[in-house]
Design a protein around this motif. Structure first.
Motif, mmCIF file in Angstrom:
data_model
loop_
_atom_site.group_PDB
_atom_site.id
_atom_site.type_symbol
_atom_site.label_atom_id
_atom_site.label_comp_id
_atom_site.label_asym_id
_atom_site.label_seq_id
_atom_site.Cartn_x
_atom_site.Cartn_y
_atom_site.Cartn_z
ATOM 1 N N ILE A 195 -10.572 0.633 -1.584
ATOM 2 C CA ILE A 195 -10.835 1.978 -1.074
ATOM 3 C C ILE A 195 -9.697 2.863 -1.551
ATOM 4 C CG2 ILE A 195 -11.037 3.424 0.982
ATOM 5 C CD1 ILE A 195 -12.282 1.058 2.423
ATOM 6 N N ARG A 196 -10.050 3.999 -2.143
ATOM 7 C CA ARG A 196 -9.029 4.874 -2.729
ATOM 8 C C ARG A 196 -9.304 6.308 -2.297
ATOM 9 N NH1 ARG A 196 -5.899 2.937 -7.676
ATOM 10 N NH2 ARG A 196 -4.046 4.212 -7.352
ATOM 11 N N TYR A 250 -1.691 0.584 1.258
ATOM 12 C CA TYR A 250 -2.096 0.142 2.589
ATOM 13 C C TYR A 250 -3.175 -0.933 2.440
ATOM 14 C CZ TYR A 250 0.331 4.485 3.634
ATOM 15 O OH TYR A 250 1.284 5.479 3.688
ATOM 16 N N TRP A 251 -3.685 -1.404 3.574
ATOM 17 C CA TRP A 251 -4.759 -2.387 3.492
ATOM 18 C C TRP A 251 -5.507 -2.396 4.811
ATOM 19 C CZ3 TRP A 251 -4.351 -7.857 5.390
ATOM 20 C CH2 TRP A 251 -3.210 -8.079 6.185
ATOM 21 N N ALA A 252 -6.613 -3.137 4.864
ATOM 22 C CA ALA A 252 -7.445 -3.197 6.060
ATOM 23 C C ALA A 252 -7.837 -4.639 6.331
ATOM 24 C CB ALA A 252 -8.695 -2.332 5.890
ATOM 25 N N HIS A 253 -7.999 -4.937 7.623
ATOM 26 C CA HIS A 253 -8.330 -6.303 8.043
ATOM 27 C C HIS A 253 -8.824 -6.273 9.483
ATOM 28 C CE1 HIS A 253 -4.690 -6.578 10.589
ATOM 29 N NE2 HIS A 253 -4.065 -5.940 9.614
ATOM 30 N N ILE A 287 -5.593 2.403 -1.104
ATOM 31 C CA ILE A 287 -4.559 3.136 -1.823
ATOM 32 C C ILE A 287 -4.755 4.630 -1.585
ATOM 33 C CG2 ILE A 287 -3.462 3.571 -4.051
ATOM 34 C CD1 ILE A 287 -3.352 0.621 -3.080
ATOM 35 N N VAL A 288 -3.677 5.308 -1.181
ATOM 36 C CA VAL A 288 -3.705 6.757 -0.982
ATOM 37 C C VAL A 288 -2.800 7.390 -2.033
ATOM 38 C CG1 VAL A 288 -3.320 8.664 0.606
ATOM 39 C CG2 VAL A 288 -4.101 6.454 1.495
ATOM 40 N N ASP A 289 -3.389 8.240 -2.864
ATOM 41 C CA ASP A 289 -2.670 8.874 -3.966
ATOM 42 C C ASP A 289 -2.231 10.283 -3.583
ATOM 43 O OD1 ASP A 289 -3.020 6.806 -6.039
ATOM 44 O OD2 ASP A 289 -5.144 7.315 -5.901
ATOM 45 N N THR A 292 10.239 0.411 -5.768
ATOM 46 C CA THR A 292 10.114 1.864 -5.592
ATOM 47 C C THR A 292 9.597 2.259 -4.218
ATOM 48 O OG1 THR A 292 7.865 1.875 -6.510
ATOM 49 C CG2 THR A 292 9.702 2.186 -8.062
ATOM 50 N N HIS A 293 8.842 1.384 -3.556
ATOM 51 C CA HIS A 293 8.254 1.688 -2.254
ATOM 52 C C HIS A 293 8.161 0.412 -1.434
ATOM 53 C CE1 HIS A 293 6.673 4.821 -4.935
ATOM 54 N NE2 HIS A 293 6.392 5.570 -3.878
ATOM 55 N N THR A 294 8.193 0.566 -0.130
ATOM 56 C CA THR A 294 7.804 -0.521 0.761
ATOM 57 C C THR A 294 6.995 0.061 1.908
ATOM 58 O OG1 THR A 294 8.531 -2.380 2.128
ATOM 59 C CG2 THR A 294 10.003 -0.486 2.033
ATOM 60 N N ASP A 295 5.898 -0.600 2.234
ATOM 61 C CA ASP A 295 4.960 -0.150 3.269
ATOM 62 C C ASP A 295 4.505 1.285 3.029
ATOM 63 O OD1 ASP A 295 5.426 -2.636 4.276
ATOM 64 O OD2 ASP A 295 6.251 -1.996 6.189
ATOM 65 N N GLY A 296 4.367 1.652 1.765
ATOM 66 C CA GLY A 296 3.833 2.948 1.409
ATOM 67 C C GLY A 296 4.857 4.027 1.147
#
Length: 424
Positions: free
Chosen positions: A17-18, A78-81, A97-99, A216-220
């Protein structure tokens, strides 16, 4: 070999999902399972009634559908579960993923890497594992992770026991090491790897043979760029790293920390042959990126303010009996933490157990506060090591009832969850 599992749209991992920052998502979930389910949007600071965890959001009954509608305020990985029972330890997970269109990033190609530990359909079921851990009827020969039975060792990086469960397989993007996926790029390209740990009981130490990584990133959220040889990713965590692709075929290896096994995929930029499925690149023993090495990028440091609420989460439990608690209580008997809208709060984790815990707060991010007073990364999931006291800061800006829990699926099911409730 064909195995049965639960999945989103018959895919493991589920479909990507983007979206762009500020978009509203509308995701309709049709539950064809035999039991109720939910979808939790891990790491998204969304409205409380769309969080996908009870009591904020009702579960979706078998045969029913529900549409989650929410905006995505922050760019990132991010992710979903599901947030129902042991369902995460099957195939129910997908990347989100959020751009930010205004920030295309300094990279040429993107590689989404989903890590998982796998037993469903090939080993004991998650329920059998849980029953065995709790002293049920599971036989010793199938008792994953119990001392002396499952092959789970210790980890210096995690401060002790690495986990409770030894799995038949460890996967990258749904494939076993002997049948890896291959990502193609060109020599010299900058590859952004978005690494998501969807496992239930396994931290992964991840390295790309023949390459160094820049975190470069962690947890978004962005961090001050930090060069490492590998990264340690606990359950629920995400790390974005950039590598400059060399010429050839290179193994991406996710070593199951303390479990003497690996997951792997391949990066192919030219001619060459893949190493043996069990190959462990030397980078795994180099400089490993953890939360202690990282600092938040200045633009995402949470607004400073004198804390006017001090929350505490005392983590305790033991293997025998298999019992895990927050503030001396299991979730069925929990006493929620409370905040008021607009407060600046500290949340202090004190881990007296001999096991590490990846602690996740729904609906918010927090600033890790390093022991020397410096500003750590901004995250929603943080590994709290045995005998460690770790403090994070947060801003209470998203009213509701929000879960706070260990992201080890079996610790969570055994009771290691509470909530942070907004009060008048």
């Amino acid at each position: 070999m064909i195995v049965g599992t639960q999945a989103y749209d018959n895919l493991v991992p589920g479909p990507l999902i983007r979206a762009n920052v500020g978009d509203e998502l509308a995701v309709t979930v049709k539950n064809d399972l035999a039991q109720a389910t939910s979808v939790h949007w891990h790491g998204i600071a969304l409205r409380n009634d769309m969080d996908g965890a009870t009591p904020a959001t009702p579960n979706i009954d078998a045969g029913k559908s529900f549409t989650y509608r929410f905006s995505v305020p922050d760019p990132g990985t991010y992710w979903a579960h599901p947030h129902t029972g042991l369902d995460l330890d099957a195939g129910l997970h997908l990347p989100l993923i959020v751009d930010d269109p205004a920030d295309p990033g300094a990279y040429d190609v993107e590689w989404i890497v989903v890590l998982d530990d796998w037993t469903d359909g090939v080993g004991p079921s998650p329920q059998q594992i849980f029953d065995g851990l709790r002293g049920g009827a599971m036989s010793e020969e199938h008792m994953p992770g119990m001392p002396g039975m499952g092959g789970v060792g210790r980890s210096d990086l995690l401060g002790g026991d690495a986990g409770d469960v030894s799995y038949p397989y460890y996967l990258i993007n749904g494939r076993i090491p002997a049948a890896p996926t291959t990502f193609s790029a060109k020599p010299g390209q900058r590859v952004r790897m978005r690494i998501i740990n969807a496992g239930s009981d396994t931290a992964f130490r991840v390295a790309l043979g023949g390459h160094r990584m820049t975190v470069t990133h962690t947890d978004g959220f962005p961090v001050v760029p930090t060069e490492v040889d590998a990264v340690l990713v606990g359950m629920g965590e995400r790390y974005d790293v950039v590598v400059t692709a060399a010429d050839g075929v290179f193994p991406l290896v996710a070593s199951a920390e303390g479990k003497n096994a690996v997951a792997r995929a391949l990066l192919s930029t030219g001619a060459g042959s893949a190493p043996d499925p069990g190959f462990r690149p030397s980078e795994l023993d180099g400089r490993v990126g953890t939360v202690q090495l990282l600092s938040a990028a200045p633009e995402v440091v949470l607004a400073a303010g004198k804390p006017d609420a001090a929350l505490s989460a005392h983590l305790s439990g033991m293997m025998m009996p298999y019992d895990w608690r927050i503030n001396g209580r299991t979730f069925s008997d929990t006493q929620p933490l409370t905040v008021r809208q607009g407060q600046h709060a500290t949340l202090t984790f004190t881990n007296t157990a001999m096991m590490w815990h990846p602690m996740h707060l729904h609906g918010h991010t927090f600033q890790v506060m390093k022991p020397d007073g410096s500003v750590g990364p901004r995250k929603d999931t943080v590994n709290v090591l045995p005998n460690e006291t770790l403090t994070v800061g947060l801003v209470a800006d998203n009213p509701g009832i929000w879960m706070l829990h260990c992201h080890n699926t079996y610790h969570l099911e055994a009771g290691m969850m509470t909530s942070m409730n907004y009060v008048p």
